[in-house]
Design a protein around this motif. Sequence first.
Motif, PDB file in Angstrom:
ATOM      1  N   VAL A   6      -7.674   1.205  -0.220  1.00  0.00           N
ATOM      2  CA  VAL A   6      -6.289   1.195  -0.721  1.00  0.00           C
ATOM      3  C   VAL A   6      -5.315   1.531   0.406  1.00  0.00           C
ATOM      4  N   ASN A   9      -4.983  -1.500   2.643  1.00  0.00           N
ATOM      5  CA  ASN A   9      -4.124  -2.489   1.991  1.00  0.00           C
ATOM      6  C   ASN A   9      -2.660  -2.096   2.115  1.00  0.00           C
ATOM      7  N   ASN A 250       0.699   0.927  -3.114  1.00  0.00           N
ATOM      8  CA  ASN A 250      -0.724   0.670  -3.316  1.00  0.00           C
ATOM      9  C   ASN A 250      -1.455   1.832  -3.969  1.00  0.00           C
ATOM     10  N   SER A 253      -0.452   1.882  -7.629  1.00  0.00           N
ATOM     11  CA  SER A 253      -1.131   0.816  -8.344  1.00  0.00           C
ATOM     12  C   SER A 253      -2.592   1.170  -8.597  1.00  0.00           C
ATOM     13  N   ALA A 254      -3.212   1.821  -7.638  1.00  0.00           N
ATOM     14  CA  ALA A 254      -4.636   2.134  -7.762  1.00  0.00           C
ATOM     15  C   ALA A 254      -4.896   3.303  -8.707  1.00  0.00           C
ATOM     16  N   PRO A 258      -1.086  -0.563 -12.290  1.00  0.00           N
ATOM     17  CA  PRO A 258      -0.393  -1.631 -11.569  1.00  0.00           C
ATOM     18  C   PRO A 258       1.026  -1.874 -12.065  1.00  0.00           C
ATOM     19  N   THR A 259       1.417  -1.306 -13.220  1.00  0.00           N
ATOM     20  CA  THR A 259       2.790  -1.538 -13.673  1.00  0.00           C
ATOM     21  C   THR A 259       3.767  -0.537 -13.069  1.00  0.00           C
TER      22      THR A 259
END
Lengths: 285, 425
Positions: A6, A9, A250, A253-254, A258-259
């Motif tokens: 993560v 990313n 990121n 989201s993890a 994700p919203t």
Amino acid sequence: MFATQVAINGLLVGGLYALMALGLSLIWGVMDVINIAHGAFIMLGAYTTYWLFQAGVDPLISLPISMALLFLLGFLLQKYLINLVIRAELFITLLLAFGIEILIMNLARVVWTANVRRVATSYSGASIGVGGLTIPLVRIIAFFIALILAGALFLLLERTRMGRAIRATSQDLLAARLTGTNVSNTYALTFGIGAAMAGAAGTLWSMLFPITPTMGGVLTLKSFVVSVIGGLGTMAGPVVGGLVLGLAENFTSAYIGPTFPNLISFGLLVATLILRPRGILGGRR
Amino acid sequence: MRRTLWLVLISSLVFGLVAACAQPAQQPAAPAGGEEQVSEGEEAAAEPAVIKLGAAISFTGDKAREGKLYTDAYNHAVDQINETGGVQVGDKTYEFELVLEDDESDATKSARLVEKLITEDEVHFLLGPYSSGITIPDSAVAEKYSVPMIEGGGASGKIFSRGFSYIFGTLPSAANYFQSVLEMGQTLDPQPKTVALLFADDEFDIAVADGARKLAGEMGYELVIDEEYPSGTQEFSTLLSRVKSENPDMILLAGHAEESLVFVQQAKELKVNAGVMAFTVGPPTPDFREAMGEDAEYIYGVPSWTPALNFTGGEVFESTQEWIKLFEDRFDYEPDYHVASGVADVAAYKAAIEQAGTLDRDAVRDAIANIEVVTVYGPVSFQENGQIGGGTVAIQIQEGEVVAVYPDSVAEGPAIYPMPTWEER
């Protein structure tokens, strides 16, 4: 392991955010113009790369071409259009930039249609595996190009005569004038450089994500958030802001869902404005 | 002085450009407007009567791509009807006239425009906008004024669960979208067991996910990931990293064309594999395949219609294949299920109005409710709640072509399963 992935990313996409925000931040810091059309410039850079790619030019080779074209566009726009209202209230320049954005976006939509397009090189999709982690090749290339361009911009501003003129204009307009700086030209150059950075970001963006004529709006917003979080007036500001935003998005989201990344990034924006109104690096304004 | 001169020069240039770009943007509406002028000119002579069909549709904004599909569909069907004898109401012949407005992909604006279409433009009947989120408010306005609306662009159950009686839809229920793929899964060997369900946070996709979750449970699948993401997401790396660690047999994504594209691209970058990867929107459309190239191979889609189908002897066009040829000649791209659904809406109006024998809105509404008509899109008849019956077709992209693989009654070939991994390609 997952957390490391993560983080990777986040850092990789953060580099791209940094590059996107550099142009906006530069124009904002020097001229006090919030260039709403920044995202539209990024879109034009992306399409330049797309069409050159269709003609067989590799995106990495089209990078300088899209930078040059966008520099020209930015230079001319500033010299002959924005310069007319540069001393007007902030609202007027904002409105003008907004108009330019709508114009560019809709022209693009008419000429290129709203179809989703993609630059698919032979090496896109390739990745490097390091001990269970996956690092997409294109993203790492884009990340380093973004850093190199940020470094080059830094050198340009710190070490060249033109860069000194730009900084001088930003620091003290009157003094810059008195010492013989051609302010109108300096502004046009600054705007051109900002647009060129947007062009470069567009090229890199098109290698990673599908492109459409309407992609610009959300990118303007992201650049804006990054600029504010990082702080205006320093080169390192957008870089730090970009990486922070990439990581924050990121990890949210993890681990939260994700919203939520938008909630967190705008939360960050508000928190920065309250706690450190001049951004994390708190540059001179 | 010079400054003023420049200002005038540049502003005229800008206005010129705006005018130049505004023109083509409104082109979809132009044929209708053009005909209106002609008919006004001939008014004294014959007075060719028109039936106005109105719709707010997205020419601009983030739904412009699909908006164009419906605009083209409406124009094609209306022109075809007008060229081949128009609409027979009793012993009088009418022509259809389209009145389209640009809703800029904005639901609030769209509802306002529908109100304007009804009260100011005085359209007789309404066609739909694109997307469930916009159809919900639009249909509420139609219901308020008791104007029938046949829409082909909204499939969420919410459109049809409010007890409205003037709303009819030609897309199958969102809840059933993944049914075809999930059923197909049960016929595959080795049978997929685990499913990752990802969906965008809008009306339609939430409805799709709710339906898929229920169906998957009934069929005995195990849902290992069930995650909502914001509409318009461009960054799936983190979600994909999670999917990778769960390693599901099936990935189902309910989202929009761009998200499908980005998802596949990033799945490839991160080497995320699954036996079946299916998307609600994207795979059946030509620009998905164009943009993805070889990476589109083996991807599944769940359209309500594919160009491989052929329905003959229907309303307006002779057969599906005949229509596809005409459509491609005129618009230069292969129609997808959006377009076919849009054509079916206009065809259903023609049949219903002719059956009703009057332009009275209530009589036409009753005719629509009981209609049974074959169109290029297939047989059209509406359930009690106004939504078309039936489900989706599972398709797979094989060698650049869309191939129907399930149900067997329409399958053109076997599914390639499991999808070869990214490493194997």
